[in-house]
Design an enzyme around this catalytic site. Structure first.
Site, PDB file in Angstrom:
ATOM      1  N   ASN A  86      52.478 -29.516 -20.052  1.00  0.00           N
ATOM      2  CA  ASN A  86      52.031 -29.735 -21.426  1.00  0.00           C
ATOM      3  C   ASN A  86      52.165 -28.454 -22.229  1.00  0.00           C
ATOM      4  O   ASN A  86      52.074 -27.346 -21.697  1.00  0.00           O
ATOM      5  CB  ASN A  86      50.577 -30.243 -21.444  1.00  0.00           C
ATOM      6  N   PHE A 126      46.213 -26.463 -28.118  1.00  0.00           N
ATOM      7  CA  PHE A 126      44.835 -26.631 -28.613  1.00  0.00           C
ATOM      8  C   PHE A 126      44.751 -27.607 -29.787  1.00  0.00           C
ATOM      9  O   PHE A 126      44.100 -27.337 -30.800  1.00  0.00           O
ATOM     10  CB  PHE A 126      44.248 -25.275 -29.037  1.00  0.00           C
ATOM     11  N   SER A 165      45.226 -20.497 -21.514  1.00  0.00           N
ATOM     12  CA  SER A 165      46.252 -21.476 -21.890  1.00  0.00           C
ATOM     13  C   SER A 165      47.540 -20.748 -22.245  1.00  0.00           C
ATOM     14  O   SER A 165      47.522 -19.773 -23.004  1.00  0.00           O
ATOM     15  CB  SER A 165      45.802 -22.298 -23.100  1.00  0.00           C
ATOM     16  N   ASN A 222      49.838 -21.970 -24.068  1.00  0.00           N
ATOM     17  CA  ASN A 222      50.446 -22.677 -25.192  1.00  0.00           C
ATOM     18  C   ASN A 222      50.005 -22.190 -26.567  1.00  0.00           C
ATOM     19  O   ASN A 222      50.418 -22.734 -27.579  1.00  0.00           O
ATOM     20  CB  ASN A 222      50.158 -24.176 -25.063  1.00  0.00           C
ATOM     21  N   THR A 223      49.145 -21.187 -26.602  1.00  0.00           N
ATOM     22  CA  THR A 223      48.797 -20.526 -27.859  1.00  0.00           C
ATOM     23  C   THR A 223      49.299 -19.093 -27.757  1.00  0.00           C
ATOM     24  O   THR A 223      48.910 -18.361 -26.848  1.00  0.00           O
ATOM     25  CB  THR A 223      47.272 -20.556 -28.101  1.00  0.00           C
ATOM     26  N   LYS A 247      37.666 -19.080 -17.795  1.00  0.00           N
ATOM     27  CA  LYS A 247      38.800 -19.765 -17.164  1.00  0.00           C
ATOM     28  C   LYS A 247      40.019 -18.854 -17.188  1.00  0.00           C
ATOM     29  O   LYS A 247      40.417 -18.365 -18.243  1.00  0.00           O
ATOM     30  CB  LYS A 247      39.115 -21.076 -17.880  1.00  0.00           C
ATOM     31  N   ASN A 281      43.817 -22.218 -14.592  1.00  0.00           N
ATOM     32  CA  ASN A 281      44.497 -23.055 -15.581  1.00  0.00           C
ATOM     33  C   ASN A 281      45.920 -23.349 -15.088  1.00  0.00           C
ATOM     34  O   ASN A 281      46.256 -23.107 -13.937  1.00  0.00           O
ATOM     35  CB  ASN A 281      44.519 -22.329 -16.939  1.00  0.00           C
TER      36      ASN A 281
END
Length: 352
Positions: free
Chosen positions: A110, A114, A172, A174-175, A210, A239
């Site tokens: 993915n 966010f 994450s 993805n940011t 995390k 993660n």
């Protein structure tokens, strides 16, 4: 898994993954999910960072990003639920498509970024939460924020009244540049600010951290030191990963974080290393690639006081949680453990 759930999963897998996920949330809202209630036993009952869990198997953040199905999830067999990630302002996330099934690998990639409804909406939904469940929130920062540490503290102060714990998510992929906050100085400042905010709350709550699985031993050492120094109440390891080793599925080259079966060994090694580095001073939550009770038990024996699931439910359905909890009780008994706590770290050396 019941036949109806198998048929439902087969139908969902014919759809785009994000559409399928949206339909699974609607099915939960409609009551079309197993509801065995919280499953517990004297052996399964777990204390974690001051929380009393009916069992140590939780739902990881990301499944219910916006806190829409708290009640049905709390009846699905989980010992605790984590929702989010949530940012101060709503944001759409990255362009679609941004979720990919890797069926041959029992995995997913993915790059959501966010996407969420923001802390105002989340606070309203959390205010209507079931009171007999243990529910936490994954805190995030807006993509265009000029003060990301401030974002984490802002979401915490806004939603804390309705939470049992909160997780600082700096892992994450993805940011853009979010993982930079895992560096020692940045992480220390960030956690210090969040914990300072927590300490001003009328009802202070545990703060979890995390982390990513893609850390060097030196970086993991730094994180362990910061976690102990700042007084974090638990660490979630881990993660998603940026690694693509050994994948076979057609979507293996997609950008984003990889979750599911291929992450199990990598995340369990990080968990065991962190357990050794923190010397048992901080409880750990193991997440990454768990799809059955034996894998959940392996994480516990490697150093986890509790575990979380998510991607495995894409392939095993929501009833997987109850199955794992029930079988875990038997595995603990088989090895002569009277509690989860007795098993924690008992085979850590196997993963170092």
């Amino acid at each position: 898994m019941k036949l109806t759930e198998k048929l439902g999963l087969a139908a969902l897998h014919k759809l785009d993954p994000e559409t399928a996920h949206g339909l699974s949330i609607k099915a939960l809202k409609a009551g079309l999910a197993p509801a065995p209630g919280p499953i517990t036993s004297p052996r399964l009952r777990t204390q974690l960072a001051g929380l009393v869990l009916p069992n140590p198997v939780g739902l990881a953040a990301g499944f219910d990003k916006n806190g829409e199905v708290l009640t049905p999830l709390s009846r699905a067999g989980f010992g605790f639920i984590e929702v989010g990630a949530v940012t101060p302002r709503p944001q759409p996330g990255n362009p679609k498509p941004r979720l990919f099934r890797l069926t041959e690998d029992k995995a997913a990639i993915n790059r959501f970024g966010f996407n969420n409804d923001g802390m105002e909406v989340m606070a309203e939904r959390l205010a209507r939460r079931p009171k007999d469940a243990v529910i936490g929130l994954n805190l995030g920062a807006n993509k265009d924020s000029v003060d990301r540490p401030g974002d984490f503290a802002n979401v915490l102060s806004h939603c804390a009244a309705h939470l049992d714990f909160a997780t600082v998510n700096v892992s994450s992929p993805n940011t853009e540049k979010l993982r930079d906050l895992q560096g020692k100085a940045a992480l220390s400042a960030l956690l210090g600010g969040v914990i300072e905010t927590r300490n001003t709350l009328p009802r202070p709550l545990p703060i979890f951290l995390k982390i990513a699985p893609d850390l060097t031993k030196a970086e993991l050492q730094d994180i362990a030191e910061v976690a102990v120094e700042t007084g974090v109440d638990a660490v979630i390891a881990t993660n998603t990963t940026l690694s693509r080793d050994g994948l076979r599925s057609a979507h293996k080259g997609e950008a984003g974080g990889l979750s599911g079966a291929p992450l199990f060994e990598k995340s369990t090694r990080v968990l065991a290393q962190l357990s050794q580095l923190t010397e048992g001073k901080i409880p750990l939550i193991g997440v990454g690639g768990i799809s059955n009770a034996q894998q959940a038990y392996t994480k516990i024996c490697a150093g986890a006081s509790a575990v979380q699931l998510y991607t495995a439910m894409v392939y095993g359905g929501i009833s997987l949680a109850a199955e794992i909890v029930q079988e875990l009780d038997g595995l603990l008994a088989q090895d002569g453990f009277n509690s989860v706590a007795q098993a924690v770290g008992s085979k850590r050396e196997d993963w170092l």
